[in-house]
Motif scaffolding. Structure first.
Motif, short mmCIF file in Angstrom:
data_model
loop_
_atom_site.label_atom_id
_atom_site.label_comp_id
_atom_site.label_asym_id
_atom_site.label_seq_id
_atom_site.Cartn_x
_atom_site.Cartn_y
_atom_site.Cartn_z
N THR A 1 8.56 5.08 10.47
CA THR A 1 8.09 6.45 10.24
C THR A 1 6.56 6.47 10.24
N ASP A 2 5.95 5.52 9.56
CA ASP A 2 4.48 5.44 9.54
C ASP A 2 3.92 5.16 10.93
N THR B 1 24.56 12.15 0.25
CA THR B 1 23.30 12.03 -0.48
C THR B 1 22.15 12.37 0.47
N ILE B 2 20.99 12.63 -0.09
CA ILE B 2 19.86 13.12 0.72
C ILE B 2 19.07 11.94 1.28
N ASP B 3 18.75 12.01 2.56
CA ASP B 3 17.91 11.01 3.22
C ASP B 3 18.33 9.58 2.85
N PRO B 4 19.57 9.22 3.19
CA PRO B 4 20.10 7.93 2.72
C PRO B 4 19.28 6.72 3.15
N LEU B 5 18.50 6.83 4.23
CA LEU B 5 17.74 5.66 4.68
C LEU B 5 16.31 5.65 4.16
N GLY B 6 15.94 6.67 3.35
CA GLY B 6 14.62 6.66 2.73
C GLY B 6 14.48 5.39 1.90
N GLY B 7 13.35 4.71 2.05
CA GLY B 7 13.15 3.48 1.30
C GLY B 7 13.58 2.24 2.05
N SER B 8 14.26 2.42 3.17
CA SER B 8 14.54 1.25 4.02
C SER B 8 13.20 0.74 4.53
N TYR B 9 12.94 -0.53 4.32
CA TYR B 9 11.62 -1.05 4.72
C TYR B 9 11.36 -0.79 6.19
N TYR B 10 12.38 -1.00 7.00
CA TYR B 10 12.24 -0.82 8.45
C TYR B 10 11.99 0.65 8.80
N LYS C 1 0.82 -1.22 0.00
CA LYS C 1 0.00 0.00 0.00
C LYS C 1 0.85 1.27 0.00
N PHE C 2 2.16 1.09 0.09
CA PHE C 2 3.05 2.24 0.23
C PHE C 2 3.04 3.09 -1.03
N ASP C 3 2.65 4.36 -0.88
CA ASP C 3 2.60 5.24 -2.03
C ASP C 3 3.74 6.26 -1.94
N TYR C 4 4.72 6.09 -2.79
CA TYR C 4 5.94 6.90 -2.69
C TYR C 4 5.65 8.40 -2.69
N LEU C 5 4.84 8.84 -3.66
CA LEU C 5 4.67 10.29 -3.82
C LEU C 5 3.94 10.93 -2.65
N SER C 6 2.91 10.26 -2.12
CA SER C 6 2.19 10.90 -1.02
C SER C 6 2.93 10.76 0.30
N LYS C 7 3.65 9.67 0.49
CA LYS C 7 4.34 9.49 1.78
C LYS C 7 5.67 10.23 1.82
#
Lengths: 132, 551
Positions: B406-407, B392-401, B48-54
């Motif tokens: 964050t959610d 680089t920017i937000d290097p842990l963005g996209g880490s599943y954990y 359900k993860f929506d990249y653009l909105s989250k």
């Protein structure tokens, strides 16, 4: 019914760090003591008069601002003046090692620095007050 | 996660993972964060993860990945060590030392009498002079504190709350004396009274008049000191008092929204003041939990400000300072604190902080020595220039954990917002002791986890050593207090009595009425009214706050 041992947890001076005082208050309560917490910003005079009025067996002072060398001994001195020096006084907070012997000479029975296990504080009060 | 991936995930769990656990048990029955949140063995993509909105993109709504489009590739965070002790002269020397060693911003720690709006020679100040910060009782003290430092060239943060408007007045007047214009000055006053009632406890006046003083500073700042952050909405002290990461996040952002609502009620336009709101968070030991907290904070703030009608993109940005967790430092084996601080500072950088203070290893024992504070500053420089974290920017963005966390943080924060709303809002919740009790409960639970051994703290309940710490501690000038008393006496003797009397009388009138008090505070401090005298005017009009003493 046996009277519960009464401990006053007190915050002398302007210091607002109350995490340790509250944690210790709860631990003593959970160990069966009757605990009174003064709240913040108490003068030594206020602490001593609360202690006398509430007829406590012990006072635990908490200070993390560095003012312990002025405030802790003053409490002991005032207790003596009021003839209430049977009340056992201990203290805790950010107290450098070299201040500990000076506080003990001034009549502070024990100093509990950061990281002291709660059970040590509970045991200290049980032991010190058992003799009564 | 696609259907195939989900199927494979279930297969891995039931076959591979279970088998491995059956062969040899995991180290612990329960894995948890520093804030006692249960952590699973593995995190995988969420369908359900929506990249653009989250997440979106850095510098764009909802700012999860960062407030600036280039982040540290454009400019590093400000390295700002919170510092102050003894007299203005001693602290001035420390500031020059730090600037010489590469610090890029100043941060003033005041002593307790100053924090409570008392002069150094007030009877209530006994024993506290210069102990956990610098003593500033007058315009003259502030001038000495910044002697030889260009106030228009440096940005200065001041941790001051109850008497924030007055101490800011000292700063502004001292800068003008140096020849600076108010419009050139950059910096921050903490000015966050709500968290004082909740956690730090250096309040003076009751909540409603305190909120009025704060809105006065917002209004004055947006007109006359446009580069100044007139508030730093702080979770730091909430966390130090024992809260969890979620509580820190929820209570801080909740306080921020309460200030916005108060200013809007006064009739201020949101886009006029919101760009000058800033935040201040803690960085504790749990790297991932902390990173998630900062990311969730940015997302919540942007959404909430938008829903309150903010149009300017600058109003949506949650810009923040971070300080590593003082409460995580141990008096035992103090050198280990360098390592703790490094992990915490890395969390702040990976979480996109705008400025950072790193604690010194000796702070569970005393205020930092010169050597200890230099190591703390060097820690930031090593992270900036050697670790690769700033590439680089937000290097842990996209880490599943991290995305899961964050959610989770966001969801939990909204639950707290609902509970506070049900109590009638932030101020009624303070008066009922809600936040104070939640924090005390969390602090006690944390301590019990240490006592039971469920939580290990190296040097405290694991890998303990008998030897007492042996590091040199800071010594202050024992004659400082007497010098300060003499200076105050001299000021009171030499000032223009008529001007001083009139300034305080005018201020009292303004405090009773509706007029913005900032210009009158400036007049009073320029007439050499002392901190205690100005605060006494407000004490007389507003009274003093007493908190419910719960434990």
């Amino acid at each position: 019914m046996e009277r519960k041992i009464r401990v006053l947890i007190a915050k002398p001076g302007l210091d607002g760090h109350d995490r340790g005082a509250k944690v210790v208050a709860r631990a003593l309560r959970d160990a069966g003591f009757e605990v009174i917490y003064t709240g913040l910003h108490q003068t030594p005079e206020q602490i001593v008069s609360t202690a006398v009025q509430e007829d406590v067996d012990a006072i635990g002072l908490s200070c993390l601002s560095g003012a312990h060398m002025t405030l802790f001994p003053r409490v002991v001195e005032l207790l003596r003046e009021r003839g209430a020096d049977d009340i056992i006084v201990s203290g805790g907070g950010i107290v450098p090692e070299e201040d500990v012997p000076k506080l003990k000479t001034a009549g502070i029975a024990a100093v509990f620095g950061p990281g002291t296990p709660l059970k040590d504080i509970v045991e200290f009060h049980k032991k010190a007050l058992r003799k009564r | 996660m696609s259907e195939k991936e989900a199927r494979e995930r279930r297969r891995w769990e039931t076959e591979t993972y279970k088998r491995a656990c059956a062969q040899s048990q995991e180290r612990k029955k329960r894995f948890m964060t520093t804030s006692s949140v249960d952590v699973g063995a593995l995190y995988t993509p969420d369908e359900k993860f929506d990249y653009l909105s989250k997440l979106g993109f850095p510098g764009e709504f909802p700012y999860t990945r960062g407030v600036h489009p280039t982040m540290y590739r454009g400019r590093l965070w400000t390295m700002r060590q919170f510092s102050g002790f003894g007299t203005a002269e001693e602290t001035n020397r420390r500031y020059k030392y730090l600037l010489e060693h590469g610090e890029t911003g100043l941060s003033v720690a005041f002593d307790y009498p100053t924090l409570y709006g008392h002069d150094s020679d007030d009877p209530r100040a006994v024993g506290e002079f210069g102990k956990c910060g610098v003593a500033i009782s007058s315009l003259r003290d502030m001038g000495i504190l910044f002697g030889g430092i260009s106030m228009k060239g440096v940005s200065t943060s001041m941790t001051i709350n109850g008497p924030a408007a007055i101490v800011w007045g000292f700063y502004l007047a001292a800068a003008e004396k140096q020849g600076a214009k108010l419009s050139q000055l950059r910096g921050t006053i903490q000015n966050d009274i709500l968290k004082e009632y909740i956690a730090q406890k250096s309040y003076i006046f009751p909540p409603h008049p305190s909120m009025r003083l704060i809105v006065d500073t917002f209004e004055f700042g947006s007109r006359s000191v446009p580069q100044w952050n007139t508030i730093s909405i702080s979770g730091y002290h909430i966390r130090e008092a024992g809260s969890t990461a979620v509580q820190e996040l929820a209570f801080t952002v909740g306080d921020g929204l309460a200030y916005v609502d108060a200013a809007m009620e006064r009739g201020l336009r949101i886009d006029d003041f919101a760009p000058r709101l800033s935040f201040f968070f803690n960085a504790h030991n749990d790297l991932f939990e902390e990173i998630a907290k900062y990311r969730a904070a940015r997302r919540i703030w942007a959404k909430e400000m938008k829903s309150r009608g903010a149009k300017s993109p600058r109003s949506l940005l949650l810009r923040f300072h971070t300080q590593t967790a003082g409460c995580s430092l141990t008096a035992q084996q103090p050198e280990n604190n360098i390592v703790r601080t490094t992990i915490q500072a890395l969390a702040a950088v990976l979480g996109g902080t705008q400025s950072l203070h790193t604690n010194s290893m000796d702070e569970a024992l005393a205020l930092p020595s010169e050597k200890a504070v230099k190591i703390a500053l060097r820690t930031q420089q090593i992270i900036a220039h050697e670790s690769g974290a700033a590439n680089t920017i937000d290097p842990l963005g996209g880490s599943y954990y991290v995305e899961w966390m964050t959610d989770y943080m966001e969801e939990q924060a909204y639950k707290y917002f609902d509970r506070v709303a049900a109590l009638g809002g932030v101020i009624p919740a303070i008066e009922k002791g809600f936040f104070q009790q939640e924090i005390a409960n969390a602090a006690y639970q944390y301590q019990k986890e240490i006592e039971s051994g469920e939580r290990q703290v190296i040097g405290v309940n694991a890998h303990c050593e008998k030897d007492k710490p042996d590091i040199p501690l800071l010594k202050m000038d024992p004659r400082g207090e007497a010098r300060q008393f003499a200076r105050l006496k001299k000021i009171r003797r030499e000032r223009d009595k008529a001007k001083w009397t009139k300034a305080l009388a005018d201020l009292e009138k303004a405090a009773e009425g509706e007029k913005n008090v900032m210009p009158l505070i400036l007049d009073a401090v320029k007439a050499d009214a002392t901190l205690g005298e100005v605060c006494d005017v407000f004490r007389k009009v507003y009274g003093e706050y007493r908190e419910p003493s719960l434990y």
